[in-house]
Every structure is written in structure tokens, then in C-alpha cells.
Scaffold this motif. Structure first.
Motif, mmCIF file in Angstrom:
data_model
loop_
_atom_site.group_PDB
_atom_site.id
_atom_site.type_symbol
_atom_site.label_atom_id
_atom_site.label_comp_id
_atom_site.label_asym_id
_atom_site.label_seq_id
_atom_site.Cartn_x
_atom_site.Cartn_y
_atom_site.Cartn_z
ATOM 1 N N HIS A 28 0.672 -0.760 -0.091
ATOM 2 C CA HIS A 28 -0.261 -0.202 0.049
ATOM 3 C C HIS A 28 0.844 1.310 0.247
ATOM 4 O O HIS A 28 2.139 1.043 -0.187
ATOM 5 C CB HIS A 28 -0.818 0.259 0.987
ATOM 6 N N ASN A 29 -0.200 1.886 0.118
ATOM 7 C CA ASN A 29 1.197 3.289 -0.043
ATOM 8 C C ASN A 29 1.996 3.500 -1.484
ATOM 9 O O ASN A 29 3.009 4.209 -1.049
ATOM 10 C CB ASN A 29 1.626 4.183 1.480
ATOM 11 N N ALA A 30 1.097 3.048 -2.178
ATOM 12 C CA ALA A 30 2.263 3.602 -3.686
ATOM 13 C C ALA A 30 2.002 3.830 -4.528
ATOM 14 O O ALA A 30 0.649 3.788 -4.608
ATOM 15 C CB ALA A 30 3.035 2.054 -3.591
ATOM 16 N N LYS A 31 2.959 4.169 -5.916
ATOM 17 C CA LYS A 31 2.197 4.406 -7.015
ATOM 18 C C LYS A 31 2.291 3.228 -8.061
ATOM 19 O O LYS A 31 3.460 3.768 -8.247
ATOM 20 C CB LYS A 31 3.293 6.121 -7.353
ATOM 21 N N VAL A 32 1.318 2.285 -8.456
ATOM 22 C CA VAL A 32 0.757 1.237 -8.678
ATOM 23 C C VAL A 32 0.342 1.324 -10.014
ATOM 24 O O VAL A 32 -0.288 2.152 -10.598
ATOM 25 C CB VAL A 32 -0.204 0.178 -8.069
ATOM 26 N N TYR A 33 1.094 1.493 -11.110
ATOM 27 C CA TYR A 33 1.430 1.214 -12.585
ATOM 28 C C TYR A 33 0.681 -0.356 -12.927
ATOM 29 O O TYR A 33 2.384 -0.672 -13.570
ATOM 30 C CB TYR A 33 2.879 1.213 -13.858
ATOM 31 N N PHE A 45 -2.594 -3.383 -3.548
ATOM 32 C CA PHE A 45 -2.956 -4.474 -3.983
ATOM 33 C C PHE A 45 -2.639 -5.590 -2.977
ATOM 34 O O PHE A 45 -1.567 -5.190 -1.738
ATOM 35 C CB PHE A 45 -2.575 -4.960 -5.602
ATOM 36 N N ALA A 46 -3.467 -6.449 -2.807
ATOM 37 C CA ALA A 46 -3.374 -7.979 -2.167
ATOM 38 C C ALA A 46 -3.032 -8.534 -2.635
ATOM 39 O O ALA A 46 -3.784 -8.970 -4.307
ATOM 40 C CB ALA A 46 -4.727 -8.195 -1.205
ATOM 41 N N ILE A 51 -1.194 -14.484 -6.459
ATOM 42 C CA ILE A 51 -2.131 -14.000 -7.350
ATOM 43 C C ILE A 51 -2.764 -13.573 -6.841
ATOM 44 O O ILE A 51 -2.540 -12.055 -5.273
ATOM 45 C CB ILE A 51 -3.156 -14.922 -7.456
ATOM 46 N N PHE A 52 -2.843 -11.971 -7.704
ATOM 47 C CA PHE A 52 -2.970 -10.269 -7.120
ATOM 48 C C PHE A 52 -4.437 -11.124 -7.351
ATOM 49 O O PHE A 52 -5.101 -11.304 -8.343
ATOM 50 C CB PHE A 52 -3.044 -9.463 -8.458
ATOM 51 N N ILE A 53 -5.434 -10.554 -5.901
ATOM 52 C CA ILE A 53 -6.953 -10.626 -6.007
ATOM 53 C C ILE A 53 -7.430 -9.521 -5.806
ATOM 54 O O ILE A 53 -8.752 -9.824 -5.720
ATOM 55 C CB ILE A 53 -7.361 -11.586 -4.382
ATOM 56 N N ASP A 54 -6.614 -8.263 -5.366
ATOM 57 C CA ASP A 54 -7.270 -7.671 -4.883
ATOM 58 C C ASP A 54 -7.026 -6.411 -5.821
ATOM 59 O O ASP A 54 -5.484 -5.842 -5.319
ATOM 60 C CB ASP A 54 -7.830 -7.349 -3.919
ATOM 61 N N ILE A 55 -7.044 -4.928 -6.309
ATOM 62 C CA ILE A 55 -5.898 -3.852 -6.315
ATOM 63 C C ILE A 55 -7.106 -2.938 -6.242
ATOM 64 O O ILE A 55 -8.571 -2.515 -6.331
ATOM 65 C CB ILE A 55 -5.635 -4.111 -7.933
ATOM 66 N N GLY A 56 -6.047 -1.807 -5.216
ATOM 67 C CA GLY A 56 -7.348 -0.373 -5.298
ATOM 68 C C GLY A 56 -6.890 0.536 -4.447
ATOM 69 O O GLY A 56 -5.236 0.917 -4.619
ATOM 70 N N THR A 57 -7.530 1.526 -3.841
ATOM 71 C CA THR A 57 -6.567 2.377 -2.901
ATOM 72 C C THR A 57 -6.447 1.804 -1.939
ATOM 73 O O THR A 57 -6.267 0.987 -0.939
ATOM 74 C CB THR A 57 -8.270 3.571 -2.595
ATOM 75 N N SER A 58 -5.346 2.406 -0.972
ATOM 76 C CA SER A 58 -4.694 1.925 0.470
ATOM 77 C C SER A 58 -6.059 2.127 1.365
ATOM 78 O O SER A 58 -5.684 1.293 1.790
ATOM 79 C CB SER A 58 -3.666 2.740 0.443
ATOM 80 N N LYS A 59 -6.958 2.885 1.649
ATOM 81 C CA LYS A 59 -8.155 3.035 2.156
ATOM 82 C C LYS A 59 -8.533 1.142 2.395
ATOM 83 O O LYS A 59 -8.896 0.831 3.159
ATOM 84 C CB LYS A 59 -8.321 4.017 2.411
ATOM 85 N N ASP A 60 -9.113 1.616 0.608
ATOM 86 C CA ASP A 60 -9.964 0.137 0.910
ATOM 87 C C ASP A 60 -9.521 -1.388 0.644
ATOM 88 O O ASP A 60 -9.977 -2.217 2.022
ATOM 89 C CB ASP A 60 -10.716 0.354 -0.468
#
Length: 547
Positions: A28-33, A45-46, A51-60
């Protein structure tokens, strides 16, 4: 009964939600391209089970999931794991054990490096090295065995040119190979001296006359060398390589090592095939695993421009030769026809404009489902003006290496002249034709750091910033195009775009964290950007020390 059923469903829902909320890693707290279709930028992301299972805002992401490990990226940029779309893993591993002659400025410096190596390794039965380039020397003439014989009369020496399409050997090596006369070699050259005897320079198909006598390493040594090379590759953010041509023995080693979990980096390995033996290869099935895939055939159409083995339509501008094909046009036609009727992808090395025209035309002659097959031309280095459109017409992927342009720009104009050079290293034009380019380095011919290729692609200058204004800037790529070329487009070029190449839900969790944002930092800073962390399948395989 209703209460019991309601309790059961509630409990089941709770279990599922609790299970889904538990993940292995959060960034989290990243600039994810993400490098998705819209080139969107995310914050977090989580990852679970690689496997990437979720991508979004740090808060979420932090609200939805609990993780065994949480990385606060502190606003550092994160990218999909980098691909090298054309590489030579075993050659790099071997070069780490041999004499590295890259950058030598004269024959005297080359001899000096050989002497230092021999002093440190007096019991080696051969001196083996690679990386010399006569174009960097004052005379720019090819070396001969004379200097080697003067300093090393007894120990055999085999030195690959930087492009691995020529080799310099001494008399001791020629004696072991029983090579004491000059004769015609199809697709190769034994260079003669003033008396018509071999002068020590072997080009393309003449090289195996000596190289087949080189000592072999045992399995454990090979694994050690590959792991050492892997450490270097992941330290610069590489998570996947496309291995451009391996023999049967090398492929068997990889199958063994990956099956035992002894290598981490993902490898899409091409079978290096002799057109005369193609029947036995196309009878084989694909080999596919999580980290190793084998489903393509590598052909070699011609040699290299630097050694004048590239096959040109007209004479070299600086020599009365057109280079040569490594096999006859009829052999290529028959081979490609057979491969078009197989399931294999075909990836052909073609440097000269004549070689590129031949391969493009034969591809087009036999491919009927071009888009699905994703056949490639490796290098696509010199293209005649009317042949560019064939990449679009026949749906052929250009596999390019931007650092070749900035390494060759010092002498390539002398090889090609003012007009032909305009069709060389024409990456933007190739991109316009196909819509994608797969970007690699061709290591160890060039350095394996993908940011060197990124820099060369967008700025068209070398490490020193030369030339001012860039080399043939009309063919520079944008930063987004270059990043796509070393991630999602490279993945597409080997049928992996649904598994990796971007940071999206359901894809393998391969990513890299850099210290600076290559999409924004000044071009002259790109080669200095360090990798902070490299992750393959959710596992950290490299992390830079904070010290």
C-alpha cells in the motif's frame, strides 16, 4: 429447522468472508502502474497464494484484508515484473565464469585480461571468454590468432565476439579441432591468412568446428552458475525471460532444475532447431509449468551486422560482400512449411534486410491463422522500406533490443550507408505496423538491466548521453510504449498476457518496486535507478539492503 439452516448459512458466510480477508501480502501507499488496457495507476493491492486478488486504494485494501506481511511502499513506484523478451540465460551464466572481454579497447587490453584470468585460474584446460568487439579498437580490423599464439602458445583459447556470431581461437585450439585448412562452410566462414591457412577467426556456422571441443560442466556446476545469473537478473527487476534458443541438453537441465524448485525466475524457452532436423522437434509436445514453458522453435536466418554475417540485399557499404544466410532459402521454405502445420510458435533471428524479407515472405506464404500463431522475428534489425508493411500484413511480432541501436550507432552507418541506415533499428515504425513490440536486451550481448533498454528506447542515446538529440529520434518510443514492451506486450509475445505482464486481479503476483519513477525521472537518471524489491508469485526474491 429454519433457525438451524439460517445459522449454518450465516456461519458459512462468516467462514468465507474471514478466509477471503486473510491474505499473504499487502502493498500500500504506492504508485502502482498496473499497465492494464487503460494504463491506470492504483495505490495498493492484496496477494494470496501468489495471485493478485484485489487492487485499489490503500484505504480500501487495508480495510478489507489482513495480511501476514504488509509493505508500506512510501509512495515508491511499483510496476509489473519486467520481462526480457530476448535473452540467453546459459550464455550469461557461463560468461560469469569466463573472461569478460566486453569494453576492451584494443587487442593489447584483451591480452591483458586473458593474462590476469590465466594467473588466477592456472589449472583451467582452456581459456574461454566473450565480449570482444573490434569496432571499439583503433584499427577496427578483425583480430587473428597471431597475438594469442605469442602469449599463449600451449593453452587452447576460444573467445566469442560480442554478438556470439564469430569467435577468435589460437593455434592450440585449432590443433585440438584438427582444423588446419580452409574450406567452404555453408552459412559460415573460416577466415584465411596470407598462406590460405586458418587465421583463427571463425564466423557463424564455422564456430562449432572448435566449440564442440570445449570442456563441459557437470550438473551441479551448471545449476550454481544459473543461480548466480538469476541473482543478478532479479536484482534489476526481471521476473521473466524469453530464452532465445536452447539445445536439448540445456532444456533438460532446465526441466530438472525447475521441477526441483531450484530456479525462481520464469523462463519461456525456445528450442534451438536445425532446419535439417525439424521433423523430430515438431513431434514433441509442449512443456508447460508454472515457471518453465517450452512451446516455440528458434531458427537462425543469418549472422550479425558487426561481423558482416548479416544477409543484405546489396553489398555492405564498407565491404564487397552481402553476408550470408545460415541455410538455403529452400531449406527455410521447407522448414517453415512444416512448422506452420504444427502447433509451435516460430521465432526467427533475422538481422539483414535480405534475411528479414525472406523470413517475412515465407511466414506469409504458409501461415493461415497469423494472429493466433504470434510468430516473431527476433531483432528485425534492418528492414527494406517496402517490407515494413509485412509485419502488419502477416501479423508478425517484432522482437527488438533497443540497446543494440545505441551500441551499434557508432559503426552501423559505415556498414549500411546513409539510406539503408534509415530502415535500421526502426522501432517506432515496427510498432506502428504491428501495434506491439516485445522488448529485450539479448544479454549477455548487451547488459541485462532492463532500464538500459528502456532508456535506449525512449532517448536513443548511450550511457553517456551521446549523441546529443538522440540517434534517429523518429524511431524513439514513448515511455508508456517502452514499459508495455517490457511487460504486457512481452507477455503477449509468449502467450502469457492472461497470466502476467500487468498488475490485475487473477494474475500472477510478479512485480517490482523501484526507488524512482521511470515514467517521470529525467532520462539521464534512468540507468541509475535501483530496484528496491523484486517479487515472483508473491515471493520476494530480491530486496535491496537499507544500508
Amino acid at each position: 429447522m429454519k433457525n438451524t439452516l439460517l445459522f449454518f448459512l450465516t456461519a458459512l458466510l462468516f467462514i468465507r468472508c474471514t478466509s477471503n480477508n486473510e491474505v499473504d501480502l499487502i502493498v500500500h501507499n504506492a504508485k502502482v502502474y498496473s499497465v492494464d488496457s487503460s494504463f491506470s495507476i492504483k495505490e495498493a493491492f492484496a496477494i494470496k497464494n501468489g495471485i493478485f486478488i484485489d487492487i485499489g486504494t490503500s484505504k480500501d485494501i487495508l480495510k478489507r484484508y489482513k495480511a501476514k506481511e504488509i509493505i508500506d511502499a512510501q509512495q515508491a513506484p511499483v510496476y509489473p515484473g519486467f520481462y526480457d523478451a530476448h535473452a540467453h540465460y546459459f550464455e550469461l551464466a557461463n560468461l560469469f565464469q569466463e573472461v569478460d572481454l566486453n569494453g576492451t579497447k584494443s587487442m593489447e587490453e584483451l591480452i591483458g585480461r586473458l593474462q590476469q584470468y590465466h594467473q588466477k585460474n592456472p589449472n583451467k584446460p582452456w581459456i574461454i571468454g566473450g565480449g570482444w568487439d573490434q569496432n571499439l579498437w583503433p584499427s577496427k580490423t578483425f583480430p587473428t590468432k597471431d597475438s594469442l599464439d605469442k602469449y599463449f602458445p600451449d593453452i587452447p583459447i576460444y573467445l566469442s565476439r560480442v554478438d556470439y556470431h564469430a569467435a577468435l581461437v589460437n593455434s592450440a585450439a585449432l590443433k585440438i579441432a584438427r582444423l588446419d585448412s580452409v574450406f567452404d562452410v555453408q552459412g559460415g566462414l573460416i577466415s584465411p591468412d596470407a598462406h590460405g591457412k586458418p587465421d583463427g577467426l571463425l564466423i557463424d556456422n564455422a564456430m562449432p568446428l572448435v566449440s564442440k571441443h570445449l570442456p563441459k560442466h557437470d550438473e551441479q556446476s551448471i545449476l550454481k552458475f544459473l543461480q548466480q545469473a538469476q541473482d543478478s537478473l532479479v536484482s534489476v527487476g526481471l521476473t521473466s525471460i524469453i530464452d532465445a534458443g536452447l539445445n536439448d541438453e540445456e532444456l533438460d537441465y532446465l526441466k530438472t532444475f525447475y521441477a526441483k524448485g531450484q530456479l525462481k525466475i520464469r523462463d519461456y524457452a525456445m528450442i534451438l532447431a536445425d532446419p535439417l532436423q525439424i521433423d523430430r522437434y515438431i513431434k514433441e509436445d509442449f512443456f508447460e509449468s508454472d515457471r518453465l514453458n517450452i512451446r516455440s522453435i528458434k531458427l537462425l536466418a543469418d549472422g550479425a551486422l558487426g561481423s558482416r554475417g548479416a544477409c543484405l540485399l546489396e553489398h555492405y557499404h564498407d565491404s564487397p560482400t552481402k553476408g550470408f544466410l545460415l541455410h538455403t532459402p529452400e531449406q527455410f521454405d521447407e522448414t517453415i512449411k512444416k512448422l506452420a502445420n504444427s502447433e509451435f510458435q516460430v521465432n526467427t533471428h533475422a538481422i539483414g534486410d535480405s534475411a528479414n524479407r525472406l523470413i517475412l515472405d515465407v511466414y506469409g506464404k504458409y501461415l493461415t491463422d497469423n494472429k493466433a500463431r504470434r510468430w516473431r522475428i527476433e531483432h528485425a534489425q534492418i528492414i527494406a522500406p517496402k517490407d515494413f508493411a509485412k509485419f502488419n500484413q502477416f501479423h508478425i511480432i517484432p522482437s527488438i533490443q533497443p540497446t543494440h541501436a545505441t551500441s551499434d550507432m557508432y559503426w552501423a552507418p559505415q556498414r549500411l550507408g546513409d539510406e539503408r541506415i534509415k530502415g535500421a533499428y526502426a522501432y517506432k515504425e515496427l510498432l506502428k505496423q504491428y501495434g506491439k513490440v516485445a522488448i529485450g536486451s539479448d544479454f549477455p550481448i548487451e547488459h541485462f538491466n532492463p532500464l538500459y533498454g528502456f532508456h535506449a528506447a525512449i532517448a536513443r542515446v548511450d550511457h553517456s548521453g551521446y549523441p546529443s538529440g538522440g540517434f534517429q529520434m523518429e524511431n524513439a518510443l514513448s515511455r508508456e510504449e517502452a514499459l508495455r514492451g517490457m511487460t504486457i506486450w512481452a507477455a503477449f509475445s509468449c502467450f502469457e498476457e492472461k497470466k502476467r505482464g500487468s498488475i490485475e486481479k487473477g494474475k500472477d503476483a510478479d512485480f517490482v518496486i523501484l526507488e524512482k519513477d521511470i515514467m517521470e525521472v529525467q532520462a539521464e537518471e534512468l540507468r541509475k535507478v535501483k530496484t528496491l524489491r523484486t517479487v515472483i508469485g508473491g515471493e520476494t526474491v530480491f530486496q535491496r539492503s537499507s544500508q
